[in-house]
Enzyme design. Sequence first.
Site, PDB file in Angstrom:
ATOM      1  N   HIS A 120       6.419  43.875  44.115  1.00  0.00           N
ATOM      2  CA  HIS A 120       7.390  43.036  43.419  1.00  0.00           C
ATOM      3  C   HIS A 120       8.534  43.959  42.978  1.00  0.00           C
ATOM      4  CE1 HIS A 120       8.871  40.646  39.973  1.00  0.00           C
ATOM      5  NE2 HIS A 120       8.260  39.601  40.505  1.00  0.00           N
ATOM      6  N   ASP A 197      -0.509  47.446  39.229  1.00  0.00           N
ATOM      7  CA  ASP A 197       0.130  46.210  38.793  1.00  0.00           C
ATOM      8  C   ASP A 197      -0.895  45.083  38.976  1.00  0.00           C
ATOM      9  OD1 ASP A 197       1.504  43.867  38.503  1.00  0.00           O
ATOM     10  OD2 ASP A 197       3.153  44.406  39.846  1.00  0.00           O
ATOM     11  N   GLN A 200      -0.939  39.768  39.355  1.00  0.00           N
ATOM     12  CA  GLN A 200      -1.562  38.672  40.115  1.00  0.00           C
ATOM     13  C   GLN A 200      -3.079  38.764  40.115  1.00  0.00           C
ATOM     14  OE1 GLN A 200      -0.024  36.034  41.235  1.00  0.00           O
ATOM     15  NE2 GLN A 200       2.015  36.787  40.741  1.00  0.00           N
ATOM     16  N   LYS A 223       0.713  34.706  33.442  1.00  0.00           N
ATOM     17  CA  LYS A 223       0.052  34.480  34.738  1.00  0.00           C
ATOM     18  C   LYS A 223      -1.429  34.117  34.543  1.00  0.00           C
ATOM     19  CE  LYS A 223       3.493  36.715  37.126  1.00  0.00           C
ATOM     20  NZ  LYS A 223       4.492  36.059  37.973  1.00  0.00           N
ATOM     21  N   CYS A 360      10.799  37.848  44.811  1.00  0.00           N
ATOM     22  CA  CYS A 360      11.092  39.163  44.217  1.00  0.00           C
ATOM     23  C   CYS A 360      10.494  40.299  45.039  1.00  0.00           C
ATOM     24  CB  CYS A 360      10.614  39.258  42.770  1.00  0.00           C
ATOM     25  SG  CYS A 360      11.489  38.149  41.672  1.00  0.00           S
TER      26      CYS A 360
HETATM   27  N1  PMP Z   1       4.242  42.147  39.544  1.00  0.00           N
HETATM   28  C1  PMP Z   1       3.819  41.105  40.249  1.00  0.00           C
HETATM   29  C2  PMP Z   1       2.865  41.330  41.382  1.00  0.00           C
HETATM   30  C3  PMP Z   1       4.255  39.811  39.930  1.00  0.00           C
HETATM   31  O1  PMP Z   1       3.826  38.770  40.629  1.00  0.00           O
HETATM   32  C4  PMP Z   1       5.145  39.634  38.843  1.00  0.00           C
HETATM   33  C5  PMP Z   1       5.673  38.262  38.464  1.00  0.00           C
HETATM   34  N2  PMP Z   1       6.014  37.451  39.542  1.00  0.00           N
HETATM   35  C6  PMP Z   1       5.552  40.756  38.144  1.00  0.00           C
HETATM   36  C7  PMP Z   1       5.075  42.000  38.500  1.00  0.00           C
HETATM   37  C8  PMP Z   1       6.491  40.666  36.977  1.00  0.00           C
HETATM   38  O2  PMP Z   1       5.946  39.916  35.952  1.00  0.00           O
HETATM   39  P1  PMP Z   1       6.837  39.446  34.719  1.00  0.00           P
HETATM   40  O3  PMP Z   1       8.043  38.784  35.323  1.00  0.00           O
HETATM   41  O4  PMP Z   1       5.960  38.500  33.991  1.00  0.00           O
HETATM   42  O5  PMP Z   1       7.187  40.654  33.937  1.00  0.00           O
END
Ligand code: PMP
Length: 402
Positions: A120, A197, A200, A223, A360
């Site tokens: 991401h 990270d 997910q 999430k 993203c």
């Molecule tokens: N890492 C991953 C794998 C994600 O899916 C996301 C959110 N789509 C993020 C980081 C960022 O999370 P946040 O926008 O809640 O900070």
Amino acid sequence: MAFDPSKVRSDFPILAQAVNGKPLVYLDNAATTQKPLAVLDASRRYYEEINANIHRGTHHLARAATAAHEAARDRVARHLNASESAEVIFTSGATDSINLVAAILTLVPGDEVLVSALEHHSNIVPWQMLCERSGASLKVIPCHEDGTLDQDAFRALLSERTRLTAFTWISNAFGTVNPVREMCAAAKAAGSLVLVDAAQAIPHVRIDVRELDADFLVFSGHKVYAPTGIGVLWGRRSVLDALPPWRGGGEMIKEVTFERSTYNVLPFKYEAGTPNIEGAIALAAALDYIEGIGLEAIAAHEQHLIRRAAEGLSALTDLRLFGPDDRVGALSFGIHGVHHYDLGTLIDQMGVAVRTGHHCCQPLMARFGVTGTTRASFALYNTEAEVDTLIAAVEKALVMLR
Ligand code: PMP
């Protein structure tokens, strides 16, 4: 006995609505999950009963709010099997947590940060910024055609120059589950710090930071059925104790004079300012909620749904599924000659909420030669009937678009 989602749907009032005259089918859970009454109640109870600023007050409410906030930290630590609650730092989300780590590391020219092709943007850009200001370089673990990481290339990229390795547990774009334990072990053997990270992973898999053996792990509350604006950085004490503080302000200090300040111990060293007290309490309620159902039962149910969706969708003409067969959480697809945005817009009119676009993950999309995909992502409250509605909606949209 198999988990029955119909029993929990009434816990999520938002799901009962109609969209465009059709029952809402919410399949955008990788972007954010809906919140159960238990979580909404925890937030409301906090403001109705114990709202006060924490840590510094001597009065009853301040003590009650502090106790609830610190109990929430203990709850998160227990969920992650952390050695101690002080290793759990509350942030505003996964992005905030990653930026925190990127801000406190000092690199020099010649150092390398290793990320994966699946990341991401929030697990790419903070490292890019760190590299820009330090003269270090960013290296990328490539992925195979099936959306899994090239583990041989990963091992070849690791060297004594690798100062930090950051990778996702589960890809938000393709649902790829990385072999995180093995990857942590390989990176650590090369002398690198490791950040996982878990944005997910948190709603779908059991996380045990002691078994994982990373140095940092991040996730967002939203999430995993908790509100937005609360997140976690878990960090190994021996690593965090040796690193400098980040933001300066109240709570992160021991003593302040105009000449110099000394800093507080973990976790407060990294929690400057008034935190999201209600968010932390609601996150603990969300973890109680999923444990009350059973994480393994939830995961098995979601696996069943995603396989059913993959099977049904792959029967459609010119449809391409991205990611490996054993994907978790998210199912991405593209249809030859059909723009994902048009498809998403049409199926929204049928009440089906999916995500379209680059998720993203622009570098990953570029690797696969697409500008985006359509992504359906699953949560504990989704049903077989919703999967069938998704498949029928896509089929119907294709007739209209072709
Ligand atoms: N890492 C991953 C794998 C994600 O899916 C996301 C959110 N789509 C993020 C980081 C960022 O999370 P946040 O926008 O809640 O900070």
